[in-house]
Design a protein around this motif. Structure first.
Motif, PDB file in Angstrom:
ATOM      1  N   GLY A 127      -2.478  -8.856  23.870  1.00 53.80           N
ATOM      2  CA  GLY A 127      -2.351  -8.135  25.135  1.00 53.80           C
ATOM      3  C   GLY A 127      -3.400  -7.058  25.330  1.00 53.80           C
ATOM      4  O   GLY A 127      -3.970  -6.914  26.416  1.00 53.80           O
ATOM      5  N   ALA A 128      -3.675  -6.282  24.283  1.00 52.98           N
ATOM      6  CA  ALA A 128      -4.681  -5.219  24.388  1.00 52.98           C
ATOM      7  C   ALA A 128      -6.058  -5.818  24.675  1.00 52.98           C
ATOM      8  O   ALA A 128      -6.830  -5.276  25.478  1.00 52.98           O
ATOM      9  CB  ALA A 128      -4.708  -4.377  23.116  1.00 52.98           C
ATOM     10  N   CYS A 129      -6.381  -6.921  24.026  1.00 48.74           N
ATOM     11  CA  CYS A 129      -7.680  -7.566  24.264  1.00 48.74           C
ATOM     12  C   CYS A 129      -7.738  -8.164  25.661  1.00 48.74           C
ATOM     13  O   CYS A 129      -8.776  -8.098  26.328  1.00 48.74           O
ATOM     14  CB  CYS A 129      -7.944  -8.638  23.213  1.00 48.74           C
ATOM     15  N   ARG A 130      -6.634  -8.726  26.129  1.00 49.31           N
ATOM     16  CA  ARG A 130      -6.620  -9.257  27.498  1.00 49.31           C
ATOM     17  C   ARG A 130      -6.927  -8.152  28.495  1.00 49.31           C
ATOM     18  O   ARG A 130      -7.679  -8.350  29.440  1.00 49.31           O
ATOM     19  CB  ARG A 130      -5.265  -9.891  27.813  1.00 49.31           C
ATOM     20  N   GLN A 131      -6.350  -6.981  28.276  1.00 45.96           N
ATOM     21  CA  GLN A 131      -6.592  -5.865  29.186  1.00 45.96           C
ATOM     22  C   GLN A 131      -8.060  -5.433  29.128  1.00 45.96           C
ATOM     23  O   GLN A 131      -8.682  -5.166  30.153  1.00 45.96           O
ATOM     24  CB  GLN A 131      -5.675  -4.687  28.853  1.00 45.96           C
ATOM     25  N   ALA A 132      -8.640  -5.398  27.938  1.00 50.16           N
ATOM     26  CA  ALA A 132     -10.049  -5.008  27.799  1.00 50.16           C
ATOM     27  C   ALA A 132     -10.967  -6.048  28.448  1.00 50.16           C
ATOM     28  O   ALA A 132     -11.926  -5.691  29.143  1.00 50.16           O
ATOM     29  CB  ALA A 132     -10.401  -4.834  26.323  1.00 50.16           C
ATOM     30  N   ILE A 133     -10.679  -7.315  28.227  1.00 47.62           N
ATOM     31  CA  ILE A 133     -11.484  -8.373  28.846  1.00 47.62           C
ATOM     32  C   ILE A 133     -11.343  -8.311  30.362  1.00 47.62           C
ATOM     33  O   ILE A 133     -12.324  -8.481  31.097  1.00 47.62           O
ATOM     34  CB  ILE A 133     -11.078  -9.767  28.311  1.00 47.62           C
ATOM     35  N   ALA A 134     -10.136  -8.032  30.840  1.00 48.98           N
ATOM     36  CA  ALA A 134      -9.904  -7.927  32.285  1.00 48.98           C
ATOM     37  C   ALA A 134     -10.783  -6.857  32.908  1.00 48.98           C
ATOM     38  O   ALA A 134     -11.325  -7.038  34.004  1.00 48.98           O
ATOM     39  CB  ALA A 134      -8.431  -7.622  32.563  1.00 48.98           C
ATOM     40  N   GLU A 135     -10.945  -5.748  32.225  1.00 51.19           N
ATOM     41  CA  GLU A 135     -11.776  -4.655  32.743  1.00 51.19           C
ATOM     42  C   GLU A 135     -13.205  -5.132  32.989  1.00 51.19           C
ATOM     43  O   GLU A 135     -13.817  -4.804  34.006  1.00 51.19           O
ATOM     44  CB  GLU A 135     -11.766  -3.482  31.770  1.00 51.19           C
ATOM     45  N   TYR A 136     -13.731  -5.926  32.057  1.00 50.61           N
ATOM     46  CA  TYR A 136     -15.099  -6.422  32.209  1.00 50.61           C
ATOM     47  C   TYR A 136     -15.178  -7.516  33.273  1.00 50.61           C
ATOM     48  O   TYR A 136     -16.169  -7.607  34.002  1.00 50.61           O
ATOM     49  CB  TYR A 136     -15.652  -6.897  30.865  1.00 50.61           C
ATOM     50  N   GLU A 137     -14.154  -8.330  33.383  1.00 48.85           N
ATOM     51  CA  GLU A 137     -14.139  -9.357  34.415  1.00 48.85           C
ATOM     52  C   GLU A 137     -14.140  -8.710  35.805  1.00 48.85           C
ATOM     53  O   GLU A 137     -14.861  -9.147  36.701  1.00 48.85           O
ATOM     54  CB  GLU A 137     -12.913 -10.266  34.239  1.00 48.85           C
ATOM     55  N   ILE A 138     -13.378  -7.641  35.956  1.00 49.75           N
ATOM     56  CA  ILE A 138     -13.342  -6.905  37.223  1.00 49.75           C
ATOM     57  C   ILE A 138     -14.680  -6.212  37.465  1.00 49.75           C
ATOM     58  O   ILE A 138     -15.236  -6.275  38.557  1.00 49.75           O
ATOM     59  CB  ILE A 138     -12.182  -5.888  37.227  1.00 49.75           C
ATOM     60  N   LYS A 139     -15.210  -5.562  36.431  1.00 51.60           N
ATOM     61  CA  LYS A 139     -16.483  -4.833  36.546  1.00 51.60           C
ATOM     62  C   LYS A 139     -17.614  -5.746  37.004  1.00 51.60           C
ATOM     63  O   LYS A 139     -18.412  -5.386  37.872  1.00 51.60           O
ATOM     64  CB  LYS A 139     -16.833  -4.200  35.198  1.00 51.60           C
ATOM     65  N   GLN A 140     -17.676  -6.927  36.428  1.00 56.12           N
ATOM     66  CA  GLN A 140     -18.786  -7.825  36.743  1.00 56.12           C
ATOM     67  C   GLN A 140     -18.530  -8.704  37.960  1.00 56.12           C
ATOM     68  O   GLN A 140     -19.392  -9.450  38.385  1.00 56.12           O
ATOM     69  CB  GLN A 140     -19.164  -8.670  35.529  1.00 56.12           C
TER      70      GLN A 140
ATOM     71  N   LEU B  64      -4.868 -15.714  32.285  1.00 53.79           N
ATOM     72  CA  LEU B  64      -4.045 -15.380  31.118  1.00 53.79           C
ATOM     73  C   LEU B  64      -3.270 -14.075  31.305  1.00 53.79           C
ATOM     74  O   LEU B  64      -2.356 -13.788  30.552  1.00 53.79           O
ATOM     75  CB  LEU B  64      -4.929 -15.253  29.871  1.00 53.79           C
ATOM     76  N   LEU B  65      -3.679 -13.277  32.276  1.00 54.50           N
ATOM     77  CA  LEU B  65      -3.040 -11.989  32.541  1.00 54.50           C
ATOM     78  C   LEU B  65      -2.904 -11.839  34.061  1.00 54.50           C
ATOM     79  O   LEU B  65      -3.625 -11.081  34.696  1.00 54.50           O
ATOM     80  CB  LEU B  65      -3.889 -10.850  31.956  1.00 54.50           C
ATOM     81  N   PRO B  66      -1.968 -12.599  34.653  1.00 54.53           N
ATOM     82  CA  PRO B  66      -1.899 -12.647  36.118  1.00 54.53           C
ATOM     83  C   PRO B  66      -1.461 -11.347  36.800  1.00 54.53           C
ATOM     84  O   PRO B  66      -1.894 -11.068  37.903  1.00 54.53           O
ATOM     85  CB  PRO B  66      -0.908 -13.769  36.390  1.00 54.53           C
ATOM     86  N   LEU B  67      -0.652 -10.553  36.178  1.00 54.69           N
ATOM     87  CA  LEU B  67      -0.206  -9.288  36.778  1.00 54.69           C
ATOM     88  C   LEU B  67      -1.022  -8.164  36.154  1.00 54.69           C
ATOM     89  O   LEU B  67      -0.527  -7.360  35.379  1.00 54.69           O
ATOM     90  CB  LEU B  67       1.303  -9.082  36.564  1.00 54.69           C
ATOM     91  N   ILE B  68      -2.261  -8.121  36.528  1.00 57.22           N
ATOM     92  CA  ILE B  68      -3.229  -7.242  35.905  1.00 57.22           C
ATOM     93  C   ILE B  68      -3.014  -5.778  36.305  1.00 57.22           C
ATOM     94  O   ILE B  68      -2.651  -5.478  37.423  1.00 57.22           O
ATOM     95  CB  ILE B  68      -4.646  -7.717  36.250  1.00 57.22           C
ATOM     96  N   PHE B  69      -3.259  -4.908  35.344  1.00 59.92           N
ATOM     97  CA  PHE B  69      -3.274  -3.456  35.600  1.00 59.92           C
ATOM     98  C   PHE B  69      -4.737  -3.080  35.738  1.00 59.92           C
ATOM     99  O   PHE B  69      -5.522  -3.244  34.815  1.00 59.92           O
ATOM    100  CB  PHE B  69      -2.639  -2.704  34.431  1.00 59.92           C
ATOM    101  N   ASP B  70      -5.121  -2.596  36.920  1.00 63.11           N
ATOM    102  CA  ASP B  70      -6.522  -2.235  37.121  1.00 63.11           C
ATOM    103  C   ASP B  70      -6.658  -0.930  37.892  1.00 63.11           C
ATOM    104  O   ASP B  70      -5.659  -0.282  38.206  1.00 63.11           O
ATOM    105  CB  ASP B  70      -7.284  -3.369  37.829  1.00 63.11           C
ATOM    106  N   LYS B  71      -7.898  -0.548  38.182  1.00 58.28           N
ATOM    107  CA  LYS B  71      -8.172   0.736  38.808  1.00 58.28           C
ATOM    108  C   LYS B  71      -7.543   0.900  40.183  1.00 58.28           C
ATOM    109  O   LYS B  71      -7.386   2.007  40.657  1.00 58.28           O
ATOM    110  CB  LYS B  71      -9.678   0.965  38.880  1.00 58.28           C
ATOM    111  N   SER B  72      -7.150  -0.204  40.813  1.00 57.42           N
ATOM    112  CA  SER B  72      -6.564  -0.101  42.154  1.00 57.42           C
ATOM    113  C   SER B  72      -5.227   0.637  42.156  1.00 57.42           C
ATOM    114  O   SER B  72      -4.800   1.118  43.196  1.00 57.42           O
ATOM    115  CB  SER B  72      -6.393  -1.490  42.775  1.00 57.42           C
ATOM    116  N   VAL B  73      -4.581   0.719  40.983  1.00 59.06           N
ATOM    117  CA  VAL B  73      -3.284   1.408  40.921  1.00 59.06           C
ATOM    118  C   VAL B  73      -3.415   2.866  40.491  1.00 59.06           C
ATOM    119  O   VAL B  73      -2.438   3.593  40.477  1.00 59.06           O
ATOM    120  CB  VAL B  73      -2.294   0.684  39.987  1.00 59.06           C
ATOM    121  N   LEU B  74      -4.609   3.300  40.170  1.00 55.29           N
ATOM    122  CA  LEU B  74      -4.816   4.675  39.698  1.00 55.29           C
ATOM    123  C   LEU B  74      -5.002   5.646  40.851  1.00 55.29           C
ATOM    124  O   LEU B  74      -5.487   5.349  41.878  1.00 55.29           O
ATOM    125  CB  LEU B  74      -6.029   4.739  38.759  1.00 55.29           C
TER     126      LEU B  74
END
Length: 160
Positions: free
Chosen positions: A113-126, A150-160
């Motif tokens: 889960g922690a790696c999915r969140q980290a990978i998600a950050e880069y997927e969003i960034k790029q 793999l992480l459909p309910l993503i936590f991202d900057k849009s909720v901050l």
């Protein structure tokens, strides 16, 4: 109340030799990285390899510590190195191989889960999906077209 169904689509290969050649070579790099993991406590070795859009291949493996939370997974080791050394590069593809010294791993092992969140950050960034291949030591290989699969309910900057 409304029910929402969330699905995950994976493509399954019987073994790494069925992968497209570029994905097979990347998986070989992940296996090599796995063999160099430092996992004296869990005995669970993980290797990751990233293909960047500039042609660079970055590898990482899990690094454990007697203070368990201080260790780092292979996927984050590789992705953070890529972000540090090649901040403008995009990650096209990631390959992950995991194996245990206690039991042979024959099924695909996805990122934690922690790696999915980290990978998600880069997927969003790029603003581009990252193709992810993952396997155990042997056997089937799973492919996801994107981390968001793999992480459909993503936590991202849009909720901050």
């Amino acid at each position: 109340m409304k029910e929402i169904k969330i699905e995950c689509t994976l493509f399954i290969f019987d073994n790494a030799h069925e992968l497209p050649l570029d994905a097979f070579k990347l998986m070989q790099k992940a296996v090599e990285a796995r063999e160099n993991a430092y996992a004296p406590y869990s005995k669970f070795h993980v290797g990751a390899a990233l293909l960047l859009d500039n042609g660079e291949i970055i590898t990482g493996n899990n690094q454990e510590n007697a203070s368990y939370p201080s260790g780092l997974c292979a996927e984050r080791t590789a992705i953070y190195y890529a972000g540090s050394q090649f901040p403008q590069a995009k990650i096209i593809r990631m390959a992950i191989s995991a194996g245990s010294q206690k039991n042979q791993t024959k099924k695909p092992i996805p990122p934690c889960g922690a790696c999915r969140q980290a990978i998600a950050e880069y997927e969003i960034k790029q603003e581009m999906p990252i193709e992810i291949y993952f396997m155990g030591e042997t056997g089937k290989v799973a492919k996801s077209l994107s981390l968001s699969n793999l992480l459909p309910l993503i936590f991202d900057k849009s909720v901050l």
